[in-house]
Design an enzyme around this catalytic site. Structure first.
Site, PDB file in Angstrom:
ATOM      1  N   HIS A 187       1.755  -5.895   3.720  1.00 33.65           N
ATOM      2  CA  HIS A 187       0.867  -4.905   4.339  1.00 33.65           C
ATOM      3  C   HIS A 187      -0.514  -5.162   3.760  1.00 33.65           C
ATOM      4  CE1 HIS A 187      -0.874  -1.299   5.897  1.00 33.65           C
ATOM      5  NE2 HIS A 187      -0.984  -0.715   4.704  1.00 33.65           N
ATOM      6  N   ARG A 240      -0.246  -0.443  15.106  1.00 26.63           N
ATOM      7  CA  ARG A 240      -1.569  -0.911  15.540  1.00 26.63           C
ATOM      8  C   ARG A 240      -1.439  -2.082  16.507  1.00 26.63           C
ATOM      9  NH1 ARG A 240      -3.958  -0.451   9.375  1.00 26.63           N
ATOM     10  NH2 ARG A 240      -4.776   1.683   9.564  1.00 26.63           N
ATOM     11  N   ARG A 283      -6.352  -4.088  -0.290  1.00 23.66           N
ATOM     12  CA  ARG A 283      -5.276  -3.286  -0.878  1.00 23.66           C
ATOM     13  C   ARG A 283      -4.841  -3.857  -2.219  1.00 23.66           C
ATOM     14  NH1 ARG A 283      -4.370  -3.901   4.566  1.00 23.66           N
ATOM     15  NH2 ARG A 283      -4.401  -1.990   5.816  1.00 23.66           N
ATOM     16  N   ASP A 303       0.965  -1.278  10.615  1.00 21.42           N
ATOM     17  CA  ASP A 303       0.417  -2.491  11.227  1.00 21.42           C
ATOM     18  C   ASP A 303       1.095  -2.769  12.571  1.00 21.42           C
ATOM     19  OD1 ASP A 303      -0.980  -3.511   8.557  1.00 21.42           O
ATOM     20  OD2 ASP A 303       1.083  -2.974   8.085  1.00 21.42           O
TER      21      ASP A 303
END
Length: 317
Positions: free
Chosen positions: A176, A152, A89, A149
């Site tokens: 993140h 998840r 990212r 996250d």
């Protein structure tokens, strides 16, 4: 603050389109305007979404322009270049900072006085940039942060011990991205610590769970090109909390001013109370020594990127 239950989405790619469908499908808000550089796409998406309305709740949905931003309650920005296979990212930072700067320049020509919800990556960096470039108070600039996250994590743990994910309580904190971490000392299933269900968890088992959570995006991107449904659902939940003034505790990317975790002048993922006027307070998670070091490391990674990428672009004319 506006109170029109109006949302403007900027960026109609995989995430934006899934977010728009989530809002319509869940009846979140009264009005949804969609902005993208590809005007034909937003016109098509708006019409497609309208055709779902007879099965759902009434809502005004349309292809929007920046002039429509002034009376919005929430502007959600998903626009940016997508993460490619093999990219982190943070690899996106310079490209997406420049895209964000141009978007914010257009929005700030209006009377917008609502809440910025940032979802484009790297979300912690772009949230910080949004606050700095707009001059908005930090409580009204939030990022999706570790909301996905954390989802998840909950799903992974739920599958591990065979319970439903809503019974798993715990957070992924920090960036993140690759420096995020799991606050293992705070995970509960029902009211019991996780090890009451799993037995002792050694470092290898914990790392396996973290890898599955942290690397989920890479797995999905390699197989279908982009992640969309999970983050769109997280964004829809955040939006509903704002529009309904729920004062719910959600994991978000929020500004650190030195009062929490010993961190200052950086956006980072943590639980926070969210309502109609933005962040009400940060719900600081009590961390053990190892977890505190992980939080400081994650903030340090983000701070380094801010110094290397944000500051040069901030100084561009």
């Amino acid at each position: 603050m506006p109170n029109n239950k109006k949302v403007i989405l900027v960026g109609d790619g995989a995430v934006g389109s899934a977010y728009a469908f989530s809002l319509v499908n869940q009846g979140i808000g009264n009005e949804l305007g969609i902005i993208d550089v590809d005007k034909r796409r937003t016109e098509g998406d708006a019409l497609d979404l309208k055709h779902a309305l007879p099965f759902l709740s009434p809502m005004k949905v349309y292809s929007a322009d920046y002039s429509d931003c002034g009376d919005a309650d929430v502007i959600c920005i998903t626009a940016g270049t997508a993460q490619k296979p093999g990219e982190t990212r943070l690899d996106l930072v310079s490209r997406n900072l420049r895209i964000l700067k141009s978007i914010l320049g257009e929005i700030m020509k209006t009377d917008f006085n609502g809440i910025f919800l940032i979802a484009a990556n790297p979300v912690d960096i772009l949230s910080y940039a949004t606050m700095k470039w707009t001059g908005f108070p930090p409580e009204r600039v939030i990022g999706s942060g570790t909301s996905l996250d954390t989802a998840r994590l909950r799903q992974t743990v739920a599958e591990l011990i065979d319970v439903e994910a809503g019974s798993v309580h715990g957070y992924v904190l920090g960036e993140h991205g690759d420096s995020e971490f799991i606050a293992w000392s705070n995970i509960r299933i029902g009211n019991l610590p996780i090890e009451s269900w799993t037995g002792p968890l050694d470092a290898e088992k914990k790392e396996a769970v973290l890898a599955k959570v942290r690397d989920a995006a890479y797995y999905i991107i390699e197989r279908k090109g982009a992640t969309a449904y999970g983050v769109a659902s997280a964004l829809a939940r955040i939006t509903r909390v704002i529009l309904n003034n729920e004062n719910a505790v959600l994991p978000l990317s929020v500004y650190m001013d030195g009062s929490n975790y010993g961190l200052n002048d950086v956006y980072v993922g943590t639980p926070a109370v969210l309502g109609a006027n933005g962040v009400v307070k940060i719900a600081e998670v009590p961390l053990n020594e190892e977890e505190q070091k992980a939080m400081e490391n994650s903030a340090g990674v983000l701070r380094e990127i801010l110094d290397d990428s944000f500051i040069p672009i901030d100084n561009e004319k």
